[in-house]
Scaffold this motif. Sequence first.
Motif, PDB file in Angstrom:
ATOM      1  N   PRO A 150      21.153 -71.761   2.727  1.00 63.37           N
ATOM      2  CA  PRO A 150      22.464 -71.326   2.175  1.00 63.37           C
ATOM      3  C   PRO A 150      23.144 -72.370   1.384  1.00 63.37           C
ATOM      4  CG  PRO A 150      22.939 -71.785   4.611  1.00 63.37           C
ATOM      5  CD  PRO A 150      21.043 -71.876   4.095  1.00 63.37           C
ATOM      6  N   ASP A 151      24.045 -72.071   0.610  1.00 69.47           N
ATOM      7  CA  ASP A 151      24.848 -73.277   0.011  1.00 69.47           C
ATOM      8  C   ASP A 151      25.223 -74.270   0.922  1.00 69.47           C
ATOM      9  OD1 ASP A 151      24.322 -71.523  -2.200  1.00 69.47           O
ATOM     10  OD2 ASP A 151      26.121 -71.078  -2.792  1.00 69.47           O
ATOM     11  N   GLN A 152      25.526 -75.310   0.353  1.00 70.07           N
ATOM     12  CA  GLN A 152      26.125 -76.425   1.081  1.00 70.07           C
ATOM     13  C   GLN A 152      27.230 -76.910   0.481  1.00 70.07           C
ATOM     14  OE1 GLN A 152      23.066 -79.139   2.512  1.00 70.07           O
ATOM     15  NE2 GLN A 152      21.803 -77.536   3.312  1.00 70.07           N
ATOM     16  N   ARG A 153      28.393 -77.408   1.189  1.00 67.46           N
ATOM     17  CA  ARG A 153      29.387 -77.885   0.445  1.00 67.46           C
ATOM     18  C   ARG A 153      29.395 -79.550   1.049  1.00 67.46           C
ATOM     19  NH1 ARG A 153      34.498 -74.936   1.661  1.00 67.46           N
ATOM     20  NH2 ARG A 153      34.207 -74.215  -0.114  1.00 67.46           N
ATOM     21  N   PHE A 154      29.665 -80.573   0.406  1.00 69.66           N
ATOM     22  CA  PHE A 154      29.953 -82.080   0.826  1.00 69.66           C
ATOM     23  C   PHE A 154      30.991 -82.546  -0.042  1.00 69.66           C
ATOM     24  CE2 PHE A 154      26.630 -81.792  -2.204  1.00 69.66           C
ATOM     25  CZ  PHE A 154      26.777 -82.879  -2.856  1.00 69.66           C
ATOM     26  N   LEU A 155      31.604 -83.678   0.712  1.00 68.46           N
ATOM     27  CA  LEU A 155      32.510 -84.464   0.284  1.00 68.46           C
ATOM     28  C   LEU A 155      31.865 -85.773  -0.331  1.00 68.46           C
ATOM     29  CD1 LEU A 155      35.203 -83.857   3.118  1.00 68.46           C
ATOM     30  CD2 LEU A 155      35.024 -82.974   0.723  1.00 68.46           C
ATOM     31  N   VAL A 156      32.559 -86.381  -1.487  1.00 73.05           N
ATOM     32  CA  VAL A 156      32.093 -87.627  -1.862  1.00 73.05           C
ATOM     33  C   VAL A 156      33.261 -88.422  -1.990  1.00 73.05           C
ATOM     34  CG1 VAL A 156      30.999 -88.776  -3.794  1.00 73.05           C
ATOM     35  CG2 VAL A 156      30.172 -86.311  -3.212  1.00 73.05           C
ATOM     36  N   GLY A 157      33.335 -89.401  -1.260  1.00 75.15           N
ATOM     37  CA  GLY A 157      34.256 -90.523  -1.483  1.00 75.15           C
ATOM     38  C   GLY A 157      33.650 -91.573  -2.512  1.00 75.15           C
ATOM     39  N   THR A 158      34.762 -92.081  -3.343  1.00 73.43           N
ATOM     40  CA  THR A 158      34.118 -92.896  -4.487  1.00 73.43           C
ATOM     41  C   THR A 158      34.517 -94.257  -4.327  1.00 73.43           C
ATOM     42  OG1 THR A 158      36.352 -92.476  -5.843  1.00 73.43           O
ATOM     43  CG2 THR A 158      34.525 -91.022  -5.865  1.00 73.43           C
ATOM     44  N   GLY A 159      35.264 -94.667  -3.463  1.00 69.21           N
ATOM     45  CA  GLY A 159      35.604 -96.169  -3.405  1.00 69.21           C
ATOM     46  C   GLY A 159      37.001 -96.389  -4.364  1.00 69.21           C
ATOM     47  N   SER A 160      37.225 -95.460  -4.857  1.00 75.21           N
ATOM     48  CA  SER A 160      38.545 -95.589  -5.904  1.00 75.21           C
ATOM     49  C   SER A 160      39.609 -94.648  -5.393  1.00 75.21           C
ATOM     50  CB  SER A 160      38.018 -95.212  -7.442  1.00 75.21           C
ATOM     51  OG  SER A 160      37.773 -93.945  -7.450  1.00 75.21           O
ATOM     52  N   THR A 161      40.186 -93.815  -6.184  1.00 74.88           N
ATOM     53  CA  THR A 161      41.324 -92.955  -5.763  1.00 74.88           C
ATOM     54  C   THR A 161      40.752 -91.526  -5.776  1.00 74.88           C
ATOM     55  OG1 THR A 161      42.172 -93.040  -7.870  1.00 74.88           O
ATOM     56  CG2 THR A 161      43.128 -94.823  -6.556  1.00 74.88           C
ATOM     57  N   LYS A 162      39.497 -91.463  -5.805  1.00 75.54           N
ATOM     58  CA  LYS A 162      39.044 -90.046  -5.943  1.00 75.54           C
ATOM     59  C   LYS A 162      38.179 -89.614  -4.934  1.00 75.54           C
ATOM     60  CE  LYS A 162      41.121 -88.773  -9.729  1.00 75.54           C
ATOM     61  NZ  LYS A 162      42.444 -87.900  -9.829  1.00 75.54           N
ATOM     62  N   ILE A 163      38.498 -88.274  -4.140  1.00 84.46           N
ATOM     63  CA  ILE A 163      37.495 -87.668  -3.290  1.00 84.46           C
ATOM     64  C   ILE A 163      37.119 -86.301  -4.040  1.00 84.46           C
ATOM     65  CG2 ILE A 163      37.088 -86.778  -1.050  1.00 84.46           C
ATOM     66  CD1 ILE A 163      39.263 -88.445   0.008  1.00 84.46           C
ATOM     67  N   TYR A 164      35.729 -86.138  -4.183  1.00 78.97           N
ATOM     68  CA  TYR A 164      35.293 -85.040  -4.785  1.00 78.97           C
ATOM     69  C   TYR A 164      34.640 -84.027  -3.655  1.00 78.97           C
ATOM     70  CZ  TYR A 164      35.460 -87.780  -8.893  1.00 78.97           C
ATOM     71  OH  TYR A 164      36.012 -88.505 -10.133  1.00 78.97           O
TER      72      TYR A 164
END
Length: 82
Positions: free
Chosen positions: A2-16
């Motif tokens: 199935p589709d998977q969702r994940f989070l990416v911390g960038t080390g700056s001011t954004k989380i994707y």
Amino acid sequence: MPDQRFLVGTGSTKIYTCRLTADGQLSLESEATSGKGSSWLIARHGLIYATNEQDDQIEVLKMSEGQLVSIQKISAHGSAPC
């Protein structure tokens, strides 16, 4: 798979928030502004915790209508919370 969702911390001011589909397509779902240096992320009990390294804070976020929303920032009681 199935589709998977994940989070990416960038080390700056954004989380994707990203989605990986069963056929291998990667797409950006949303982006959230966080504290400075958002890096380590962990999801527990419906909440997401992010370390904001440059702010010396732990940030608590939740997913609301497909978007990450900051609900609290907590002092790490010292520098470099990781």
